[in-house]
Design an enzyme around this catalytic site. Structure first.
Site, PDB file in Angstrom:
ATOM      1  N   GLN A  15     -77.111  29.143 -42.414  1.00  0.00           N
ATOM      2  CA  GLN A  15     -78.068  28.077 -42.688  1.00  0.00           C
ATOM      3  C   GLN A  15     -79.106  27.950 -41.562  1.00  0.00           C
ATOM      4  O   GLN A  15     -78.899  28.445 -40.453  1.00  0.00           O
ATOM      5  CB  GLN A  15     -77.340  26.741 -42.792  1.00  0.00           C
ATOM      6  CG  GLN A  15     -76.454  26.575 -44.006  1.00  0.00           C
ATOM      7  CD  GLN A  15     -75.832  25.191 -44.018  1.00  0.00           C
ATOM      8  OE1 GLN A  15     -74.635  25.047 -43.894  1.00  0.00           O
ATOM      9  NE2 GLN A  15     -76.652  24.161 -44.157  1.00  0.00           N
ATOM     10  N   HIS A  16     -80.166  27.229 -41.883  1.00  0.00           N
ATOM     11  CA  HIS A  16     -81.156  26.667 -40.923  1.00  0.00           C
ATOM     12  C   HIS A  16     -82.126  27.648 -40.279  1.00  0.00           C
ATOM     13  O   HIS A  16     -83.152  27.210 -39.751  1.00  0.00           O
ATOM     14  CB  HIS A  16     -80.470  25.946 -39.759  1.00  0.00           C
ATOM     15  CG  HIS A  16     -79.424  24.953 -40.118  1.00  0.00           C
ATOM     16  ND1 HIS A  16     -79.704  23.792 -40.795  1.00  0.00           N
ATOM     17  CD2 HIS A  16     -78.088  24.938 -39.876  1.00  0.00           C
ATOM     18  CE1 HIS A  16     -78.574  23.095 -40.947  1.00  0.00           C
ATOM     19  NE2 HIS A  16     -77.585  23.775 -40.414  1.00  0.00           N
TER      20      HIS A  16
ATOM     21  N   ASP B 103     -74.484  29.404 -46.345  1.00  0.00           N
ATOM     22  CA  ASP B 103     -73.123  29.973 -46.326  1.00  0.00           C
ATOM     23  C   ASP B 103     -72.032  28.927 -46.556  1.00  0.00           C
ATOM     24  O   ASP B 103     -71.041  29.199 -47.244  1.00  0.00           O
ATOM     25  CB  ASP B 103     -72.859  30.798 -45.054  1.00  0.00           C
ATOM     26  CG  ASP B 103     -73.102  30.067 -43.750  1.00  0.00           C
ATOM     27  OD1 ASP B 103     -73.446  28.869 -43.771  1.00  0.00           O
ATOM     28  OD2 ASP B 103     -72.940  30.708 -42.687  1.00  0.00           O
TER      29      ASP B 103
HETATM   30  O1  LIG Z   1     -75.416  25.703 -38.865  1.00  0.00           O
HETATM   31  C1  LIG Z   1     -74.443  25.807 -39.591  1.00  0.00           C
HETATM   32  C2  LIG Z   1     -74.083  24.740 -40.541  1.00  0.00           C
HETATM   33  O2  LIG Z   1     -74.894  23.614 -40.467  1.00  0.00           O
HETATM   34  C3  LIG Z   1     -73.612  27.060 -39.511  1.00  0.00           C
HETATM   35  O3  LIG Z   1     -72.409  26.924 -40.205  1.00  0.00           O
HETATM   36  C4  LIG Z   1     -74.422  28.246 -39.979  1.00  0.00           C
HETATM   37  O4  LIG Z   1     -74.558  28.170 -41.384  1.00  0.00           O
HETATM   38  C5  LIG Z   1     -73.872  29.571 -39.477  1.00  0.00           C
HETATM   39  O5  LIG Z   1     -72.719  29.981 -40.073  1.00  0.00           O
HETATM   40  P1  LIG Z   1     -71.733  31.177 -39.626  1.00  0.00           P
HETATM   41  O6  LIG Z   1     -72.524  32.371 -39.352  1.00  0.00           O
HETATM   42  O7  LIG Z   1     -70.884  30.671 -38.516  1.00  0.00           O
HETATM   43  O8  LIG Z   1     -70.869  31.360 -40.843  1.00  0.00           O
END
Ligand SMILES: O=C(CO)[C@@H](O)[C@H](O)COP(=O)(O)O
Ligand SMILES: Nc1ncnc2c1ncn2[C@@H]1O[C@H](COP(=O)(O)OP(=O)(O)O)[C@@H](O)[C@H]1O
Length: 476
Positions: free
Chosen positions: A78-79, A231
């Site tokens: 995300q983000h 994700d």
């Molecule tokens: O920033 C967040 C949720 O807000 C994280 O959960 C990212 O989405 C990254 O995920 P991973 O690579 O650790 O699965």
């Protein structure tokens, strides 16, 4: 296996891309592929979107079904801020969710709009992780690059667009930008950060088709592509999650979440009020330091991950990357309470405890924000790379006081994306597809008494570490 009964689900996460080829009828995983990503070290956290695209090609090829799959969908970290120029090439590397350089810009947004108001409008009080803060950082620090940008995307949108040519996203991932809310894009916030809404993708309805695979991609032209999502939203789909079932994900990030019945708006900022990929909500708390921080401590101590020992009163705040929950972007790792008789194994266990503490203390708020009674006795579903670790499992049992269920299925983000792709073909909601696949099944570990003393020690150290960790004066 008939070719029209297999779909591919992809997880483009921080450290790697993982792809699964899944039988639509049974949920059986018929093939898998993986390719690593590079994340920049140092002050920022950046990755090259072109590397994600190459990794996507390798991972889907690794499934053995790239040229035969009947549909595909992509879940992504995300983000992240992906900036493209008029030719569709990245203007610069993407700024990732765990890049804390944008903390001052997040603070400016909070101060300008007010925490309650911004949570009411977007579901969340933005921290450095949110895309809005990252765009504001780019404008302030690299104005010439910002001026060259003709399209702004999230990681999963970028890949979906490369596949289909369509500039689209979904509400789940859009809810992590800080410029989207239940009423759509927030034009006031976009104006404040100097981002033209024309640069953003269209937010598709849940279950919609993003488009068809075009020519020159690793997949067969004409293959339908689902919207994809962030994700965490994809993992919620992959588990077939029902409201009130809590999830703890142990990966690069640590996350704790549940599908909610109510629209979340936590003005304290502990819980982000994300949308899910179906039309509901996914209140979630996220930490920056999870499996990688514990692995780093175990390497520093020269011990294997499982070589932990009980006892002692040492506290480790493993905030090697700064932290998001609690919101301490300038924090660093801290060890407190070291004694002559502290053993290396106790120190390592303290790192696990310190990494799990914020997630497990946020769990009740996550459930309440989603309109669910936190006193429920639903087992905590444990997923992500760390979920297989015995030391992680024991830590979560001890600090949650809940039963813990460890699904047999792995790669739940990719499975959730596969369920989205299958849903395009069968017309079912994606979470129902996953329930039909029985992806959440796995052993349930019986609860143990919550270790209140350890939680209190960590909480107390956190409060007293205040100024050292960059906490605002009012929190010290
Ligand atoms: O920033 C967040 C949720 O807000 C994280 O959960 C990212 O989405 C990254 O995920 P991973 O690579 O650790 O699965
Ligand atoms: N058995 C294990 N015990 C503890 N940690 C593990 C274990 N297996 C993998 N990990 C950790 O899981 C992380 C990868 O988790 P994953 O969920 O795949 O990451 P991502 O967030 O990038 O999707 C790695 O940092 C690795 O250290």
């Amino acid at each position: 296996m008939a070719e029209n009964r297999v779909v591919i689900g992809v997880d483009s996460s921080t450290q790697s891309t993982k792809a699964l080829a899944v039988d639509i009828d049974t949920g059986a995983v018929l093939g898998q592929g993986r390719a690593p990503h590079t994340v920049s070290p140092g002050a920022g956290r950046e990755s090259d979107p072109e590397q994600w695209w190459e990794a996507f090609g390798k991972a889907v090829a690794g499934t053995g079904w790239a040229d035969r799959a009947a549909a595909v969908s992509i879940g992504g970290q995300q983000h992240g801020l992906v900036t493209l120029d008029a030719s569709g090439a990245p203007v610069r590397p993407a700024l990732l969710w765990n890049d804390v350089r944008s903390a001052p810009q997040a603070a400016e947004l909070r101060a300008a709009i007010g925490a309650e108001e911004i949570a009411r409008r977007t579901g969340s009080v933005p921290t450095a992780a949110f895309t809005a803060a990252k765009w504001a950082w780019l404008r302030a620090n690299e104005p010439a690059a910002a001026d060259r940008v003709t399209a702004v995307r999230l990681p999963h949108d970028f890949l979906t667009e490369r596949l289909t040519g369509e500039a689209v996203t979904d509400r789940g991932d859009a809810s992590g930008t800080g410029w989207w809310g239940p009423d759509g894009y927030d034009r006031d916030i976009l104006a404040r950060i100097g981002l033209d809404p024309a640069l953003l993708p269209e937010v598709l309805a849940p279950g919609a088709r993003a488009g068809l695979v075009g020519a020159g991609t690793p997949l067969r032209p004409g293959t339908p592509v689902a919207t994809g999502t962030g994700d965490n939203m994809a993992a919620a789909l992959g588990l077939g999650l029902r409201p009130g079932q809590p999830v703890l994900s142990l990966g690069t990030s640590g996350t704790v979440y549940a599908v909610g019945r109510a629209t979340p708006a936590d003005p304290s900022g502990t819980v982000a009020g994300f949308a899910d990929a179906l039309g509901g909500w996914l209140p979630l708390a996220c930490t920056l330091n999870c499996t990688l921080a514990v692995d780093r401590l175990s390497a520093l101590l020269g011990r294997g991950r499982e070589e932990v020992e009980d006892g002692g009163t040492v506290v480790v705040l493993p905030y090697l990357d700064g932290e998001r929950t609690p919101d301490l972007p300038g924090a660093s790792g801290l060890i407190h309470g070291l004694r002559h008789d502290t053993t290396p194994g106790q120190l390592l266990q303290a790192a696990y405890d310190g990494a799990a503490h914020a997630l497990l203390t946020a769990l009740d708020v996550v459930l309440r924000e989603g309109g669910v009674d936190p006193a429920g006795d639903e087992p905590l579903l444990l997923i992500g790379g760390g979920a297989r670790g015995q030391a992680w499992q024991r830590t979560v049992l001890r600090l949650s006081g809940r039963a813990v269920q460890v699904p047999e299925a792995q790669e739940l983000v990719a499975l959730g994306a596969a369920a989205q792709a299958a849903a395009l073909l069968t017309g079912e909601p994606a979470d129902e597809v996953a329930r039909r696949w029985r992806t959440a099944e796995g052993p349930v570990l019986a609860p143990v008494a919550r270790d209140e003393a350890a939680l209190e020690r960590i909480g107390d150290t956190l409060r007293r570490a205040g100024a050292l960790q960059g906490a605002p004066a009012e929190d010290q």
